[in-house]
Motif scaffolding. Structure first.
Motif, PDB file in Angstrom:
ATOM      1  N   ASN B  50     -48.755  64.506 -24.766  1.00 43.48           N
ATOM      2  CA  ASN B  50     -48.346  65.562 -25.695  1.00 43.48           C
ATOM      3  C   ASN B  50     -46.831  65.739 -25.715  1.00 43.48           C
ATOM      4  O   ASN B  50     -46.248  66.123 -26.727  1.00 43.48           O
ATOM      5  N   SER B  97     -48.525  67.528 -31.196  1.00 42.82           N
ATOM      6  CA  SER B  97     -49.932  67.200 -30.918  1.00 42.82           C
ATOM      7  C   SER B  97     -50.865  68.019 -31.793  1.00 42.82           C
ATOM      8  O   SER B  97     -52.034  68.156 -31.506  1.00 42.82           O
ATOM      9  N   GLY B  98     -50.339  68.588 -32.895  1.00 39.44           N
ATOM     10  CA  GLY B  98     -51.157  69.394 -33.768  1.00 39.44           C
ATOM     11  C   GLY B  98     -52.175  68.596 -34.548  1.00 39.44           C
ATOM     12  O   GLY B  98     -52.012  67.404 -34.798  1.00 39.44           O
ATOM     13  N   ARG B  99     -53.225  69.251 -34.976  1.00 39.96           N
ATOM     14  CA  ARG B  99     -54.337  68.578 -35.637  1.00 39.96           C
ATOM     15  C   ARG B  99     -53.963  68.033 -36.999  1.00 39.96           C
ATOM     16  O   ARG B  99     -54.605  67.116 -37.493  1.00 39.96           O
ATOM     17  N   THR B 100     -52.946  68.592 -37.615  1.00 41.92           N
ATOM     18  CA  THR B 100     -52.623  68.171 -38.974  1.00 41.92           C
ATOM     19  C   THR B 100     -51.580  67.072 -39.028  1.00 41.92           C
ATOM     20  O   THR B 100     -51.291  66.544 -40.093  1.00 41.92           O
ATOM     21  N   ASP B 101     -51.023  66.708 -37.887  1.00 44.83           N
ATOM     22  CA  ASP B 101     -49.888  65.789 -37.894  1.00 44.83           C
ATOM     23  C   ASP B 101     -50.297  64.357 -38.211  1.00 44.83           C
ATOM     24  O   ASP B 101     -51.322  63.870 -37.723  1.00 44.83           O
ATOM     25  N   THR B 102     -49.481  63.706 -38.982  1.00 41.92           N
ATOM     26  CA  THR B 102     -49.658  62.285 -39.258  1.00 41.92           C
ATOM     27  C   THR B 102     -49.260  61.488 -38.024  1.00 41.92           C
ATOM     28  O   THR B 102     -48.249  61.766 -37.390  1.00 41.92           O
ATOM     29  N   GLN B 103     -50.062  60.496 -37.699  1.00 43.47           N
ATOM     30  CA  GLN B 103     -49.697  59.580 -36.624  1.00 43.47           C
ATOM     31  C   GLN B 103     -49.071  58.330 -37.228  1.00 43.47           C
ATOM     32  O   GLN B 103     -49.543  57.806 -38.232  1.00 43.47           O
ATOM     33  N   PHE B 105     -47.940  54.412 -36.512  1.00 39.11           N
ATOM     34  CA  PHE B 105     -48.397  53.336 -35.649  1.00 39.11           C
ATOM     35  C   PHE B 105     -47.377  52.214 -35.534  1.00 39.11           C
ATOM     36  O   PHE B 105     -46.681  51.888 -36.488  1.00 39.11           O
TER      37      PHE B 105
END
Lengths: 115, 114
Positions: B50, B97-103, B105
Motif C-alpha cells: 500500500n 490503494s483505493g478501490r477506484t484507482d486505475t492500476q 502495468f
C-alpha cells in the motif's frame, strides 16, 4: 465471495463488424468494474471503468460498456472493430479486502479480428 | 515518462535457484502489486504494498517474497524456484490503494523454471 466470469475465451470477428465481450460478476456488495486490454507482448492497460452514475461508460479506442445491476453484467461493446483491436480483454471487479483494494480479474477473452 | 519498468524481460531458471524480478515505477505511486498470469486463469495477485515500508499477501503468495524499501522499487523474490512458478509476471502500481484507482502495468517478465 466476489468473482468475475468472462463467458467467452475467444471471439473471432471480421473487421468492421460489431463485437460484444461478455462479463458477469457476483458480489454481495457494491462493486467497481473495469475492462483492461492486453496487446500482444505488452502489459495491461485500462480501457474503461464504472464507478458510479451513468450505467453506460465510454472508454478509449471506441469501446463502451454498460453496467447492468439486475443482470450483474458489464459487457464490453464496439460497433466496428479494427485489426488493431486484436488483443486479450480482461474484465475486473474491485473489492475491499482487508486494508487494501484488490482487483479480481476474469480469465480473459481473446478477440481476434480478421480482414 | 517510462511508467513501470520490469527486468529481466525473460529468464530461464533451473529449479531450486533463487531469482529476483525487478520492478521500478517513476510515477510516485503509493501502491504497487505483483501478479502472475497463467493461461486460462487470468491474473492472480501474489503480493501488494500500500505504501513504502508495508507489504501484504495476495491470493497466491506461497513461494514468493517482496520488499518495499522505497516508493519506486518493488522486487519480487523466488527463494527456491519450482516448475509451477513458470509464468508471466506483471508488476503494477496505482496512485493509492483505493478501490477506484486505475492500476498501471509493466510489460511483464516471462519466467520459465526447468
Amino acid at each position: 465471495a466476489q468473482s468475475v466470469t468472462q463467458l467467452d475465451s475467444q471471439v473471432p470477428v471480421f473487421e468492421e463488424a460489431p463485437v460484444e465481450l461478455r462479463c458477469n460478476y457476483s458480489s454481495s456488495v457494491s462493486v467497481y468494474l473495469f475492462w483492461y486490454v492486453q496487446y500482444p507482448n505488452q502489459g495491461l492497460q485500462l480501457l474503461l471503468k464504472y464507478l458510479s452514475g451513468s450505467t453506460l461508460v465510454k472508454g478509449i479506442n471506441g469501446f463502451e460498456a454498460e453496467f447492468n445491476k439486475s443482470q450483474t453484467s458489464f459487457h464490453l461493446r464496439k460497433p466496428s472493430v479494427h485489426i488493431s483491436d486484436t488483443a486479450e480483454y480482461f474484465c475486473a471487479v474491485s473489492v475491499l479486502s482487508y486494508n487494501t483494494d484488490k482487483l479480481i480479474f476474469g480469465t480473459g477473452t481473446r478477440l481476434q479480428v480478421f480482414p | 515518462i517510462a511508467g513501470i519498468t520490469q527486468a529481466p524481460t525473460s529468464q530461464i531458471l533451473a529449479a531450486g535457484r533463487r531469482m529476483t524480478l525487478r520492478c521500478t515505477q517513476d510515477m510516485r505511486h503509493n501502491a504497487m502489486y505483483w501478479y502472475r498470469q497463467d493461461l486460462g486463469l487470468g491474473l492472480r495477485l501474489i503480493h501488494y504494498s500500500n505504501t513504502a515500508g508495508t507489504t501484504g499477501k495476495g491470493e497466491v503468495p506461497d513461494g514468493y517474497s517482496v520488499s518495499r524499501a522505497n516508493t519506486d522499487d518493488f522486487p519480487l523474490t523466488l527463494a527456491s524456484a519450482v516448475p509451477s512458478q513458470t509464468s508471466v509476471y506483471f508488476c503494477a502500481s496505482s496512485d493509492s490503494s483505493g478501490r477506484t484507482d486505475t492500476q498501471y502495468f509493466g510489460p511483464g517478465t516471462r519466467l520459465t523454471v526447468l
